[in-house]
Design a protein around this motif. Structure first.
Motif, PDB file in Angstrom:
ATOM      1  N   ILE A  83     -30.680  20.703 -28.168  1.00  0.00           N
ATOM      2  CA  ILE A  83     -31.671  19.646 -28.319  1.00  0.00           C
ATOM      3  C   ILE A  83     -33.076  20.239 -28.370  1.00  0.00           C
ATOM      4  N   HIS A  84     -33.342  21.219 -27.506  1.00  0.00           N
ATOM      5  CA  HIS A  84     -34.665  21.845 -27.529  1.00  0.00           C
ATOM      6  C   HIS A  84     -34.862  22.633 -28.825  1.00  0.00           C
ATOM      7  N   GLN A  85     -33.810  23.283 -29.313  1.00  0.00           N
ATOM      8  CA  GLN A  85     -33.906  23.992 -30.588  1.00  0.00           C
ATOM      9  C   GLN A  85     -34.174  23.016 -31.730  1.00  0.00           C
ATOM     10  N   ALA A  86     -33.576  21.816 -31.660  1.00  0.00           N
ATOM     11  CA  ALA A  86     -33.826  20.806 -32.684  1.00  0.00           C
ATOM     12  C   ALA A  86     -35.299  20.423 -32.717  1.00  0.00           C
ATOM     13  N   ARG A 100     -41.259  -0.378 -27.791  1.00  0.00           N
ATOM     14  CA  ARG A 100     -40.459  -1.265 -28.640  1.00  0.00           C
ATOM     15  C   ARG A 100     -41.129  -1.506 -29.989  1.00  0.00           C
ATOM     16  N   GLU A 101     -42.465  -1.368 -30.037  1.00  0.00           N
ATOM     17  CA  GLU A 101     -43.189  -1.650 -31.276  1.00  0.00           C
ATOM     18  C   GLU A 101     -42.775  -0.723 -32.418  1.00  0.00           C
ATOM     19  N   LEU A 102     -42.176   0.420 -32.089  1.00  0.00           N
ATOM     20  CA  LEU A 102     -41.748   1.346 -33.129  1.00  0.00           C
ATOM     21  C   LEU A 102     -40.515   0.841 -33.869  1.00  0.00           C
ATOM     22  N   GLY A 103     -39.762  -0.060 -33.250  1.00  0.00           N
ATOM     23  CA  GLY A 103     -38.576  -0.611 -33.884  1.00  0.00           C
ATOM     24  C   GLY A 103     -37.429   0.361 -34.001  1.00  0.00           C
ATOM     25  N   CYS A 104     -37.379   1.347 -33.113  1.00  0.00           N
ATOM     26  CA  CYS A 104     -36.351   2.388 -33.211  1.00  0.00           C
ATOM     27  C   CYS A 104     -35.211   2.195 -32.218  1.00  0.00           C
ATOM     28  N   GLY A 105     -35.117   1.023 -31.612  1.00  0.00           N
ATOM     29  CA  GLY A 105     -34.046   0.785 -30.659  1.00  0.00           C
ATOM     30  C   GLY A 105     -34.302   1.505 -29.348  1.00  0.00           C
ATOM     31  N   SER A 106     -33.237   1.870 -28.678  1.00  0.00           N
ATOM     32  CA  SER A 106     -33.371   2.541 -27.394  1.00  0.00           C
ATOM     33  C   SER A 106     -33.615   4.035 -27.581  1.00  0.00           C
ATOM     34  N   GLY A 107     -34.143   4.646 -26.531  1.00  0.00           N
ATOM     35  CA  GLY A 107     -34.346   6.083 -26.579  1.00  0.00           C
ATOM     36  C   GLY A 107     -33.044   6.845 -26.710  1.00  0.00           C
ATOM     37  N   MET A 108     -31.969   6.333 -26.096  1.00  0.00           N
ATOM     38  CA  MET A 108     -30.687   7.018 -26.183  1.00  0.00           C
ATOM     39  C   MET A 108     -30.153   7.010 -27.610  1.00  0.00           C
ATOM     40  N   THR A 109     -30.449   5.937 -28.347  1.00  0.00           N
ATOM     41  CA  THR A 109     -30.046   5.902 -29.755  1.00  0.00           C
ATOM     42  C   THR A 109     -30.731   7.020 -30.532  1.00  0.00           C
ATOM     43  N   CYS A 110     -32.018   7.198 -30.307  1.00  0.00           N
ATOM     44  CA  CYS A 110     -32.752   8.275 -30.990  1.00  0.00           C
ATOM     45  C   CYS A 110     -32.242   9.642 -30.552  1.00  0.00           C
ATOM     46  N   TRP A 111     -31.921   9.787 -29.256  1.00  0.00           N
ATOM     47  CA  TRP A 111     -31.390  11.066 -28.770  1.00  0.00           C
ATOM     48  C   TRP A 111     -30.074  11.383 -29.463  1.00  0.00           C
ATOM     49  N   ARG A 112     -29.197  10.393 -29.593  1.00  0.00           N
ATOM     50  CA  ARG A 112     -27.905  10.623 -30.251  1.00  0.00           C
ATOM     51  C   ARG A 112     -28.103  11.012 -31.716  1.00  0.00           C
ATOM     52  N   ARG A 113     -29.057  10.344 -32.377  1.00  0.00           N
ATOM     53  CA  ARG A 113     -29.302  10.658 -33.776  1.00  0.00           C
ATOM     54  C   ARG A 113     -29.863  12.076 -33.923  1.00  0.00           C
ATOM     55  N   MET A 128     -28.676  17.460 -35.656  1.00  0.00           N
ATOM     56  CA  MET A 128     -28.700  18.887 -35.340  1.00  0.00           C
ATOM     57  C   MET A 128     -27.341  19.517 -35.633  1.00  0.00           C
ATOM     58  N   ARG A 129     -26.275  18.840 -35.230  1.00  0.00           N
ATOM     59  CA  ARG A 129     -24.929  19.361 -35.480  1.00  0.00           C
ATOM     60  C   ARG A 129     -24.628  19.428 -36.971  1.00  0.00           C
ATOM     61  N   ALA A 130     -25.214  18.520 -37.746  1.00  0.00           N
ATOM     62  CA  ALA A 130     -24.988  18.506 -39.194  1.00  0.00           C
ATOM     63  C   ALA A 130     -25.868  19.502 -39.933  1.00  0.00           C
ATOM     64  N   GLY A 131     -26.759  20.214 -39.217  1.00  0.00           N
ATOM     65  CA  GLY A 131     -27.623  21.206 -39.846  1.00  0.00           C
ATOM     66  C   GLY A 131     -28.797  20.619 -40.608  1.00  0.00           C
ATOM     67  N   VAL A 132     -29.183  19.380 -40.280  1.00  0.00           N
ATOM     68  CA  VAL A 132     -30.240  18.707 -41.031  1.00  0.00           C
ATOM     69  C   VAL A 132     -31.572  19.421 -40.877  1.00  0.00           C
TER      70      VAL A 132
END
Length: 267
Positions: free
Chosen positions: A246-249, A56-69, A74-78
């Motif tokens: 996801i692994h390619q990302a 939680r100290e990272l302030g990045c919310g839940s792990g699922m939020t980071c996974w979705r981002r 990845m889909r946007a080609g970032v």
């Protein structure tokens, strides 16, 4: 800890390639800051911890939020655009050595299975994936792709060479083809050598009974070193993701981070 994972200059480069986001008129929970989500993604890549165990100290919310981002970007080609932007900065300082390139592959376990996994013939038939990598003369990663562990290395020589991005940054046309390509005996077919010659690339692969692999190994060691660098990212050492994208990302992001080290050192 968050600043150490994602320094300001690296974040500025990544942020410039993120898609814009418009807040929903229906309201709801505020969107987690992009930089916080990126910090969580980097933490998972480097430590290999499960998404649900993000501190939680990272302030990045839940792990699922980071996974979705991660998936959204990845889909946007970032990740591809970020990698190309870093290569462009290196090219501006003439830090990509196009005279020679090297190609190789390495297998990693994939106990969960999923897309682009297969029985590894060198690991008692256990499920695994393979990382295919093409680097420049100093080991700078130019292209990385994944496949099942049962796929022969030679099948990815042409896709890797064709996927080298056209890198601008100096006067004249963008560069995307190396002068020579070094490879081990797995890539030493006549068809591949002819294909490389047709594109103006000199093939330097060890042919059975003709060249010594020790002699050519003085150029190929850089790709093996870069594969070692990639597998220092613990999320790449063992593949946990069932989804190949996801692994390619993660693989593309790791290549960008290795290239960024060259930027910090030489630019």
């Amino acid at each position: 800890m968050a600043r150490a994972l994602l320094p300001e200059d690296l974040w500025s480069l990544i942020e410039a390639h993120l898609p814009s986001h418009h807040r929903s008129p229906k309201g709801g929970r505020p969107r987690i800051d992009d930089r916080a989500a990126m910090t969580g993604i980097l933490f998972v890549l480097k430590t290999g911890i499960p998404w649900e165990n993000l501190p939680r100290e990272l302030g990045c919310g839940s792990g699922m939020t980071c996974w979705r981002r991660l998936h959204e970007w990845m889909r946007a080609g970032v990740w591809q655009r970020v990698h190309e932007a870093i290569l462009r900065r290196l090219r501006e300082h003439d830090q990509i050595m196009w005279d020679r390139a090297c190609v190789d592959a390495a297998s990693v376990p994939a106990p969960a299975g999923g897309e682009h996994t297969g029985r590894n013939p060198t690991d008692r038939g256990k499920l695994g994936s393979k990382h295919h990598l093409l680097v420049d003369e100093r080991g700078l990663p130019l292209v990385a792709q994944i496949s099942g562990a049962q796929v022969h290395d030679s099948r990815f020589l042409i896709p890797l060479v064709e996927s080298i991005p056209a890198v601008k940054g100096l006067a004249g046309r963008a560069r995307k083809r190396p002068g020579k390509l070094h490879a081990d005996r797995a890539y030493a077919s006549r068809a591949h050598r002819a294909w490389l010659r047709s594109r103006g690339i000199a093939a330097r692969s060890a042919r059975y009974g003709k060249e010594s692999r020790e002699r050519l190994g003085r150029w190929r060691w850089v790709v093996e070193r870069t594969l070692g660098w990639l597998h220092r990212f613990r999320r790449l050492r063992i593949r946990y993701e069932r989804r190949a994208d996801i692994h390619q990302a993660f693989l593309s992001l790791a290549c960008s981070l290795i290239c960024w080290r060259y930027v910090e050192r030489f630019c």
